[in-house]
Design a protein around this motif. Structure first.
Motif, PDB file in Angstrom:
ATOM      1  N   ALA A 200      -3.274 115.773  60.879  1.00 54.34           N
ATOM      2  CA  ALA A 200      -2.825 115.998  62.117  1.00 54.34           C
ATOM      3  C   ALA A 200      -3.338 117.398  62.872  1.00 54.34           C
ATOM      4  O   ALA A 200      -3.497 117.434  63.806  1.00 54.34           O
ATOM      5  N   LEU A 202      -5.673 119.339  61.540  1.00 56.88           N
ATOM      6  CA  LEU A 202      -7.201 119.099  61.616  1.00 56.88           C
ATOM      7  C   LEU A 202      -7.506 118.402  63.268  1.00 56.88           C
ATOM      8  O   LEU A 202      -8.758 118.681  63.596  1.00 56.88           O
ATOM      9  N   TYR A 203      -6.898 117.389  63.731  1.00 55.57           N
ATOM     10  CA  TYR A 203      -7.344 116.689  64.679  1.00 55.57           C
ATOM     11  C   TYR A 203      -6.939 117.552  65.871  1.00 55.57           C
ATOM     12  O   TYR A 203      -7.069 117.008  66.929  1.00 55.57           O
ATOM     13  N   GLY A 204      -5.868 118.523  66.025  1.00 57.59           N
ATOM     14  CA  GLY A 204      -5.590 119.362  66.835  1.00 57.59           C
ATOM     15  C   GLY A 204      -4.333 118.517  67.656  1.00 57.59           C
ATOM     16  O   GLY A 204      -4.259 118.757  68.753  1.00 57.59           O
TER      17      GLY A 204
END
Lengths: 321, 498
Positions: A200, A202-204
């Motif tokens: 989550a 890394l997905y921003g």
């Protein structure tokens, strides 16, 4: 296919529910009388609202143990507000309760975000703090039905077309939250955060903000439950909702919401609440010693977790294929 | 040559005392695929995370289109048109494949609701472009690594990014899938995107890239057009170090076979691995990250079960997946990650050092401080552990001293087979030499040492023999005399002529 898996989970609970009701009704047909069904719906409405709020939090891989205390504090606040302002319209009171609960939920979410401490510990702390505030405020006093408007108290037991008003509240909450979680980006992000917090990031996905919002929602629903509790029971002291949190978590887990987050639905959680209520009402009818009730609830939780493991293992196998 | 689209200049990044990147420069041009190669630990993945907005550089500038770029998070990098495919897939196992691709950017219909049907067809179209068959509705849980990688690629393509960063995207893919990925990458390149391609497979790098940058030890080494380079030149620049005199390998007489591994296989991790380590021998297990080296060690030690094969210590077969039996047979494993796997960080130095021997040291079932302290003090002195007090928490020690405590802990069990996984990762030069001296001394005493290491100088300096793994298989068994940086790197990257 995910949806199909959810459906399987919820179908299991429905089947258990049908089986339990059928067996109980055969032993004692009065179990299905209008009055008895109404009692069951009334009994499960508040628990179901709390379970929906708890499910939102559990889906993000957190837990809110303070909901029983928020319910108690809000219930007592409701009584106190009516003592101070007897003419207050009921909808305004409901809004005050929801806002009050939301503020308490924001305290939980804020502490978790600021202190970076697991929710289990923070809400265990606020469980005692909120309850302590309740005791301090009540000072051993009791607020009686006579102190509250009759219209408000009538709402606690009234029915519309045979369905208790409290149940209508629960259904509206359930449908609204269920629709939001399935159809809105921020709702899906709650699942993503619980499914893999590192991914989550890394997905921003703004995890901190979303988790805070989940706790505010859980608090707001516990606040709503507190107002409804006041309306239903009329007599209020500082012990309202004592120990409810474990029932709520049990309903959520039995309802198929994975305790490690990322999967499950609020529909399942609400069904879990109904199932627990029916068990508590049905076992005495079946002539089963009340001492066994807790054991039965416990066995159900273990069975739900066992089913969870078995299902996920089977899905993993079939998908690897 | 086209103008530079994304430029890194003088970029540095440290994690604590460890400098991951030092003064790195990189220029990515639109319409070009740029290769980035380097050994494990050269700083490539840190560079990727800076471009992805996960890490902020300590120093230096990143410019996009001539404008300085400051990323405060992954969402901003994505908004700036930078898409990243990570080495390790980062998917949400509970969500559907389509949701994984579009999380946070789902197509919407009225009232800002997610348009599930459009999301599903969009995902289907992406897979059609990649020429793969994946059900957009299935959950990501249970996808093979290759399929997960394909979902990552679909996600990156769906962004219509101007800068596409791919960190070893092909590691898990089959030949056909790699070809499709290349076709899509070339199409993106021709549409004007700048692509950064990181891979250990030189044939791919040379086939796909127009320019190649080499990194080593967190520093930029060179950037050249691909026509000006050969594989040999690139390999030499990647490793280009002197094998220093800091490896005091003692000559030992190699004795009887101690550890025998035969036909060891575990689905998805390694296949048909067989080797023998003799008494007095140090055998290095080299290879790239993800080649399956640590997995083999874990299987030998009984942490993970294996599907086929057998492990023998002094001719006696070890039962599969039984760590207690392995320890009893005299096997010790010093794990790769000492903080997570090697030590209990909150406990004292002496308790950590004596953990595997807690039953021997106990008197009548009671573990008394005195016996612990005596045993720990003896080892602390032998390994020259620098600790304030033996009762201090092990977390207060430096990385090198922590590693010595892990070694002490296992050496005290008097192992006959010692497996060390990255024994000197993240520790300073002086301590490294001490660890090496110790390993060498143990071998001289007749211990069979199996050493996993990603540091080539260490491998070449310490090992009597070098086993090389590539994608789960042993690809070479090189005796000390013939082991060179080139021969090991060739085998580790799957080049035929080892």
């Amino acid at each position: 296919m995910t949806h199909r898996v959810f459906v399987v989970r919820e179908l299991g609970i429905v089947l258990a529910l049908v089986l339990l009701v059928a067996v109980t009704a055969i032993v004692n047909p009065r179990f299905l009388s209008a009055q008895s069904v109404k009692d069951l719906l009334l009994g499960s409405a508040i628990l179901a609202i709390l379970a929906v709020g708890q499910a939102i939090v559990v889906i993000t891989r957190n837990v809110d143990l303070s909901v029983g205390s928020i319910l108690g504090l809000t219930a007592f606040a409701t009584g106190s507000v009516f003592v101070a302002a007897p003419g207050l319209p009921i909808p305004v009171m409901v809004l005050i309760g929801v806002a009050f609960g939301a503020a308490l939920g924001a305290v939980n979410g804020g502490l978790i975000a600021a202190a970076r401490v697991p929710a289990l510990v923070v809400t265990l702390g606020t469980l005692y703090v909120f309850r302590g505030l309740d005791y301090m405020w009540a000072q051993g006093r009791q607020i009686n039905a006579a102190d509250m408007p009759t219209g408000f108290l009538r709402m606690g037991t009234a029915t519309v077309a045979g369905v208790p008003v409290l149940t209508l509240f629960a259904v509206v909450v359930l449908v609204a939250v269920g629709y939001y979680l399935r159809n809105y980006r921020s709702g899906r992000e709650l699942y993503a955060i619980g499914s893999d917090p590192a991914a989550a990031r890394l997905y921003g996905i703004p995890s901190g903000r979303r988790v805070l919002a989940a706790f505010v929602a859980s608090g707001a629903l516990a606040g709503l439950a507190g107002v409804l509790h006041a309306a239903r029971f009329g007599t209020l002291d500082a012990n309202a909702g004592l120990g409810t949190e474990l029932n709520v978590v049990a309903a959520v887990v039995v309802g198929g919401v994975a305790i490690f987050g990322g999967s499950g639905s609020v529909y399942g959680a609400a069904l879990g609440a109904v199932l627990l209520t029916v068990i508590r009402a049905g076992l005495p009818v079946l002539g089963i010693n009340p001492f066994w009730q807790d054991a039965a609830v416990g066995a159900l939780i273990l069975a739900a977790i066992g089913l969870d493991r078995a299902l996920s293992a089977r899905i993993a196998r079939s998908l690897r294929g | 040559m086209s103008a530079s689209l994304l430029t890194l200049d003088g970029v540095s990044k440290s994690f604590g005392a460890v400098a991951a990147l030092r003064d790195v420069r990189l220029e990515l041009a639109g319409g070009q695929v740029h290769g980035l190669v380097g050994e494990n630990g050269a700083g490539k993945s840190t560079l990727v995370k800076i471009l992805a907005g996960v890490h902020a550089p300590d120093a230096g500038t990143v410019t996009l289109d001539g404008q300085p770029l400051r990323l405060s998070g992954p969402a901003e990098a994505r908004a700036a048109g930078i898409a990243v495919i990570y080495q390790e897939p980062t998917l949400f196992p509970d969500l559907s494949v389509a949701e994984n691709i579009f999380m946070g950017r789902q197509p919407l219909r009225g009232l800002r609701r997610i348009d599930t049907a459009k999301m599903r067809t969009d995902a289907g179209e992406l897979f059609a472009r990649l020429g793969v068959h994946l059900d957009p509705d299935r959950p990501a849980r249970g996808l093979s690594i290759a399929d997960q990688q394909l979902v990552e690629i679909a996600k990156a393509i769906s962004l219509d990014a101007r800068v596409l960063v791919m960190d070893e995207p092909t590691a898990a893919l089959s030949g056909v899938e790699v070809e499709r990925l290349f076709a899509v990458t070339r199409a993106l390149r021709d549409a004007g995107a700048a692509v950064l391609f990181i891979s250990h497979r030189f044939d791919e790098v040379f086939a796909l890239c127009q320019r190649i940058t080499v990194m080593r030890d967190g520093r930029w080494v060179s950037t050249d057009p691909v026509d000006a380079l050969t594989v040999d030149v690139v390999v030499r620049r990647m490793v280009g170090r002197e094998v220093s005199a800091m490896y005091p390998k003692q000559d030992t007489t190699v004795g009887a076979p101690r550890l025998q591994v035969r036909g060891l296989s575990r689905d998805g991790a390694f296949a048909d691995v067989g080797f023998t380590v003799h008494s007095g021998e140090i055998v290095a297990l080299a290879g790239l990250v993800g080649a399956g080296r640590s997995e083999v060690c874990r299987a030998i030690f009984g942490i993970d079960r294996y599907d086929a094969g057998e492990v023998l210590v002094d001719g006696v077969r070890l039962s599969n997946g039984d760590t207690a039996a392995a320890i009893k047979a005299g096997v010790a494993l010093v794990p790769e990650d000492r903080r997570q796997q090697g030590l209990v960080m909150e406990l004292s130095v002496q308790r950590n050092a004596t953990l595997p021997r807690r039953w021997e040291l106990a008197r009548g079932g009671l573990l008394l401080g005195a016996s612990e302290r005596r045993a720990a003090a003896a080892w602390a002195q032998r390994l020259q552990v620098k600790a304030g007090r033996l009762t201090d928490a092990v977390s207060t020690l430096s990385g090198g001293n922590q590693q010595k405590v892990v070694l002490a802990k296992w050496l005290a069990t008097k192992p006959r087979v010692l497996i060390v996984d990255e024994p000197t990762r993240g520790i300073d030069v002086g301590t490294k030499a001490e660890v090496h001296r110790l390993l060498s001394q143990l071998a001289a005493e007749g211990v069979a040492v199996l050493m996993v290491s990603s540091e080539l100088p260490e491998v070449l300096g310490m090992a009597d023999r070098v086993l090389v793994m590539h994608e789960g298989r042993l690809t070479a068994d090189i005796p000390r005399q013939r082991a060179t940086e080139e021969s090991v790197m060739h085998a580790a990257t799957g080049q035929a002529d080892a």
